[in-house]
Scaffold this motif. Structure first.
Motif, PDB file in Angstrom:
ATOM      1  N   LEU A 168      -2.815 -22.369  15.646  1.00  0.00           N
ATOM      2  CA  LEU A 168      -3.904 -21.433  15.886  1.00  0.00           C
ATOM      3  C   LEU A 168      -3.481 -20.497  17.010  1.00  0.00           C
ATOM      4  O   LEU A 168      -3.211 -20.940  18.139  1.00  0.00           O
ATOM      5  CB  LEU A 168      -5.176 -22.189  16.269  1.00  0.00           C
ATOM      6  N   ALA A 169      -3.404 -19.211  16.699  1.00  0.00           N
ATOM      7  CA  ALA A 169      -2.968 -18.223  17.681  1.00  0.00           C
ATOM      8  C   ALA A 169      -4.047 -17.169  17.865  1.00  0.00           C
ATOM      9  O   ALA A 169      -4.701 -16.758  16.903  1.00  0.00           O
ATOM     10  CB  ALA A 169      -1.664 -17.569  17.238  1.00  0.00           C
ATOM     11  N   GLY A 170      -4.253 -16.735  19.103  1.00  0.00           N
ATOM     12  CA  GLY A 170      -5.267 -15.727  19.378  1.00  0.00           C
ATOM     13  C   GLY A 170      -5.159 -15.214  20.791  1.00  0.00           C
ATOM     14  O   GLY A 170      -4.151 -15.466  21.494  1.00  0.00           O
ATOM     15  N   PRO A 171      -6.174 -14.520  21.282  1.00  0.00           N
ATOM     16  CA  PRO A 171      -6.146 -13.976  22.639  1.00  0.00           C
ATOM     17  C   PRO A 171      -5.925 -15.035  23.721  1.00  0.00           C
ATOM     18  O   PRO A 171      -5.369 -14.741  24.787  1.00  0.00           O
ATOM     19  CB  PRO A 171      -7.530 -13.331  22.788  1.00  0.00           C
ATOM     20  N   ALA A 172      -6.352 -16.264  23.482  1.00  0.00           N
ATOM     21  CA  ALA A 172      -6.186 -17.329  24.478  1.00  0.00           C
ATOM     22  C   ALA A 172      -4.818 -17.990  24.410  1.00  0.00           C
ATOM     23  O   ALA A 172      -4.546 -18.933  25.167  1.00  0.00           O
ATOM     24  CB  ALA A 172      -7.277 -18.383  24.300  1.00  0.00           C
ATOM     25  N   GLY A 173      -3.960 -17.541  23.525  1.00  0.00           N
ATOM     26  CA  GLY A 173      -2.635 -18.134  23.383  1.00  0.00           C
ATOM     27  C   GLY A 173      -2.499 -18.893  22.078  1.00  0.00           C
ATOM     28  O   GLY A 173      -3.267 -18.692  21.130  1.00  0.00           O
ATOM     29  N   GLU A 174      -1.505 -19.752  22.010  1.00  0.00           N
ATOM     30  CA  GLU A 174      -1.204 -20.478  20.782  1.00  0.00           C
ATOM     31  C   GLU A 174      -1.318 -21.978  21.020  1.00  0.00           C
ATOM     32  O   GLU A 174      -0.845 -22.498  22.032  1.00  0.00           O
ATOM     33  CB  GLU A 174       0.204 -20.124  20.300  1.00  0.00           C
ATOM     34  N   THR A 175      -1.957 -22.643  20.082  1.00  0.00           N
ATOM     35  CA  THR A 175      -2.077 -24.099  20.140  1.00  0.00           C
ATOM     36  C   THR A 175      -1.960 -24.640  18.727  1.00  0.00           C
ATOM     37  O   THR A 175      -1.838 -23.873  17.767  1.00  0.00           O
ATOM     38  CB  THR A 175      -3.426 -24.517  20.765  1.00  0.00           C
ATOM     39  N   SER A 176      -1.992 -25.952  18.590  1.00  0.00           N
ATOM     40  CA  SER A 176      -1.886 -26.545  17.254  1.00  0.00           C
ATOM     41  C   SER A 176      -2.707 -27.819  17.203  1.00  0.00           C
ATOM     42  O   SER A 176      -2.979 -28.452  18.227  1.00  0.00           O
ATOM     43  CB  SER A 176      -0.423 -26.827  16.886  1.00  0.00           C
ATOM     44  N   PHE A 177      -3.078 -28.183  15.975  1.00  0.00           N
ATOM     45  CA  PHE A 177      -3.909 -29.365  15.750  1.00  0.00           C
ATOM     46  C   PHE A 177      -3.320 -30.170  14.596  1.00  0.00           C
ATOM     47  O   PHE A 177      -2.918 -29.595  13.572  1.00  0.00           O
ATOM     48  CB  PHE A 177      -5.340 -28.966  15.396  1.00  0.00           C
TER      49      PHE A 177
ATOM     50  N   ALA B  83     -13.346 -18.961  17.973  1.00  0.00           N
ATOM     51  CA  ALA B  83     -13.825 -19.091  19.349  1.00  0.00           C
ATOM     52  C   ALA B  83     -12.856 -19.907  20.197  1.00  0.00           C
ATOM     53  O   ALA B  83     -12.601 -19.580  21.370  1.00  0.00           O
ATOM     54  CB  ALA B  83     -15.213 -19.733  19.345  1.00  0.00           C
ATOM     55  N   LEU B  84     -12.285 -20.974  19.609  1.00  0.00           N
ATOM     56  CA  LEU B  84     -11.292 -21.767  20.337  1.00  0.00           C
ATOM     57  C   LEU B  84     -10.057 -20.954  20.698  1.00  0.00           C
ATOM     58  O   LEU B  84      -9.421 -21.186  21.726  1.00  0.00           O
ATOM     59  CB  LEU B  84     -10.877 -22.978  19.501  1.00  0.00           C
ATOM     60  N   ALA B  85      -9.737 -19.990  19.835  1.00  0.00           N
ATOM     61  CA  ALA B  85      -8.559 -19.150  20.074  1.00  0.00           C
ATOM     62  C   ALA B  85      -8.856 -18.008  21.039  1.00  0.00           C
ATOM     63  O   ALA B  85      -7.976 -17.180  21.309  1.00  0.00           O
ATOM     64  CB  ALA B  85      -8.055 -18.589  18.752  1.00  0.00           C
ATOM     65  N   GLY B  86     -10.084 -17.950  21.553  1.00  0.00           N
ATOM     66  CA  GLY B  86     -10.441 -16.908  22.503  1.00  0.00           C
ATOM     67  C   GLY B  86     -10.920 -15.620  21.866  1.00  0.00           C
ATOM     68  O   GLY B  86     -11.005 -14.588  22.530  1.00  0.00           O
ATOM     69  N   GLY B  87     -11.257 -15.668  20.583  1.00  0.00           N
ATOM     70  CA  GLY B  87     -11.716 -14.466  19.894  1.00  0.00           C
ATOM     71  C   GLY B  87     -13.224 -14.437  19.740  1.00  0.00           C
ATOM     72  O   GLY B  87     -13.902 -15.451  19.940  1.00  0.00           O
ATOM     73  N   ASP B  88     -13.730 -13.278  19.388  1.00  0.00           N
ATOM     74  CA  ASP B  88     -15.159 -13.110  19.123  1.00  0.00           C
ATOM     75  C   ASP B  88     -15.369 -13.207  17.614  1.00  0.00           C
ATOM     76  O   ASP B  88     -14.921 -12.322  16.871  1.00  0.00           O
ATOM     77  CB  ASP B  88     -15.625 -11.750  19.642  1.00  0.00           C
TER      78      ASP B  88
END
Length: 394
Positions: free
Chosen positions: A265-274, A313-318
């Motif tokens: 999952l990539a977005g304004p808050a950066g990249e993470t994974s699940f 939302a978790l990725a920092g997006g609206d």
């Protein structure tokens, strides 16, 4: 010598007088069939163009997420109408093909242009109907081109040829449709007219019955209550893994179950994974949505998983403004990447599905995770989701 040969040719085979003795043919009959076929082609063009714009949206195009079954209806109508064109087009061609053998073949430059236009119309009409039937049957071997591209441009050619043909033939067609059904019949006296009229009515009724029968025996792949009558339907709504049809299997896509799977999952808050455990630990939601395929079949089911808006939302997006790009684990394919506009991102029914009908997704349905969103073609409901990228407008 040449003139004598041509004169002799004009008196032989299909060129001879009386070669086509049926009295059922008439300008009125041809016009009636033309009106029905024109309406059917118009419906097919409008619904097909809509499907193309949804799959390949230009910047100005907007497609809502509600009502959830709108695409299911429009594409089902597209395919049902296209199949009904089969008997209409066949009888329409039967009503006019003696004109192919008029003599001389070309009387003037204008006549040559008219005949070329008719040839283009016939070729485009046959191409659209035949290629459409091959597509819903998933038989692509006779088509040395990508179906969607060929069918799209063929539609524009067909509609252009119809408009030109309409401009040329409209006066004659209007006069024929206003005229009393009984008209002049070559080689027949007035006593033959009632029988000819009856024969034409029977012919038209037969065409309507054939179109209706084709519709009734195929529309069950879209209209679930009629599924039992869909003996000619290429897809049955309840057949397939977990009671849902599949077009592209995991084997065909080159995807296998990976125990080490992680969703990026990539977005304004950066990249993470699940991993799957992490996805299942998130708030779970259900939605009853249909897979609506471009081939005309559709089938509804209950899906369970994580709302896409929650992941955004978790990725920092609206979620109300974001555009999301969803990528499949499959290595290649025209539809391995799907872009969701804000209308679908914010919709609470849009899920990254983990379950189908309460069970873990079958691999052919997109295990470990797939996209399911309202009012979208099946080819855009990305399976085997591996990466989600959230993009915010500047």
């Amino acid at each position: 010598m040449v003139r004598d040969t041509l004169r002799a040719l004009s008196r032989r085979g299909p060129f001879r007088a009386g070669a086509f003795p049926s009295r059922l043919r008439s300008v009125r009959l041809t016009s009636q069939l033309g009106v029905a076929l024109g309406v059917a082609f118009g419906v097919c063009f409008a619904t097909g163009l809509l499907s193309h714009l949804i799959q390949h949206p230009p910047g100005w195009f907007w497609w809502p997420s509600r009502p959830v079954g709108l695409y299911r209806f429009t594409q089902g109508l597209h395919v049902a109408t296209g199949l009904a064109c089969v008997p209409l087009l066949g009888v329409k061609l039967w009503s006019v093909y003696p004109r192919l053998f008029t003599w001389p073949p070309v009387r003037s430059l204008a006549h040559a242009a008219e005949r070329a236009g008719v040839a283009a119309l016939v070729a485009a009409g046959l191409f659209q109907v035949v290629s459409g039937v091959l597509n819903i049957a998933h038989w692509y071997a006779p088509m040395p081109f990508f179906f969607t591209t060929g069918h799209y441009w063929g539609a524009w050619l067909a509609v252009g040829a119809i408009l030109v043909h309409l401009g040329v033939q409209l006066p004659a067609a209007r006069a024929a449709l206003r005229r009393h059904p009984s008209g002049p019949v070559d080689g027949a006296d007035d006593r033959a007219l009632p029988a000819v009229d009856k024969g034409r009515r029977v012919l038209l009724a037969g065409v309507a019955a054939a179109a209706g029968l084709i519709t009734l025996t195929t529309v069950g792949q879209t209209v679930r209550p009629l599924a039992g009558l869909g003996v000619l339907a290429p897809r049955r709504p309840g057949e397939g893994p977990q009671g849902l049809p599949v077009n592209k299997t995991a084997a065909a896509a080159g995807v296998t179950a990976d125990p080490a799977y992680r969703l990026v999952l990539a977005g304004p808050a950066g990249e993470t994974s699940f991993d799957l455990a992490g996805l299942n630990a998130m708030p779970q939601h259900t939605a009853h949505l249909a897979i609506a395929c471009v081939e005309g079949w559709s089938s509804g089911a209950t899906w369970g998983g994580v709302r896409l808006r929650d992941l955004v939302a978790l990725a920092g997006g609206d979620p109300d403004r974001a555009t999301v790009v969803v990528e499949s684990l499959q290595a290649s394919g025209r539809y391995r990447v799907s872009t969701l506009p804000p209308e679908h991102v914010r919709d609470p029914l849009t899920l990254i599905a983990l379950r189908l009908r309460g069970e873990v997704l079958h691999l052919d349905h997109g295990y470990p995770a797939r996209l399911i969103a309202p009012n979208r073609p099946g080819v855009l409901q990305t399976k085997w989701v591996g990466r989600i990228t959230v993009r915010m407008p500047r």
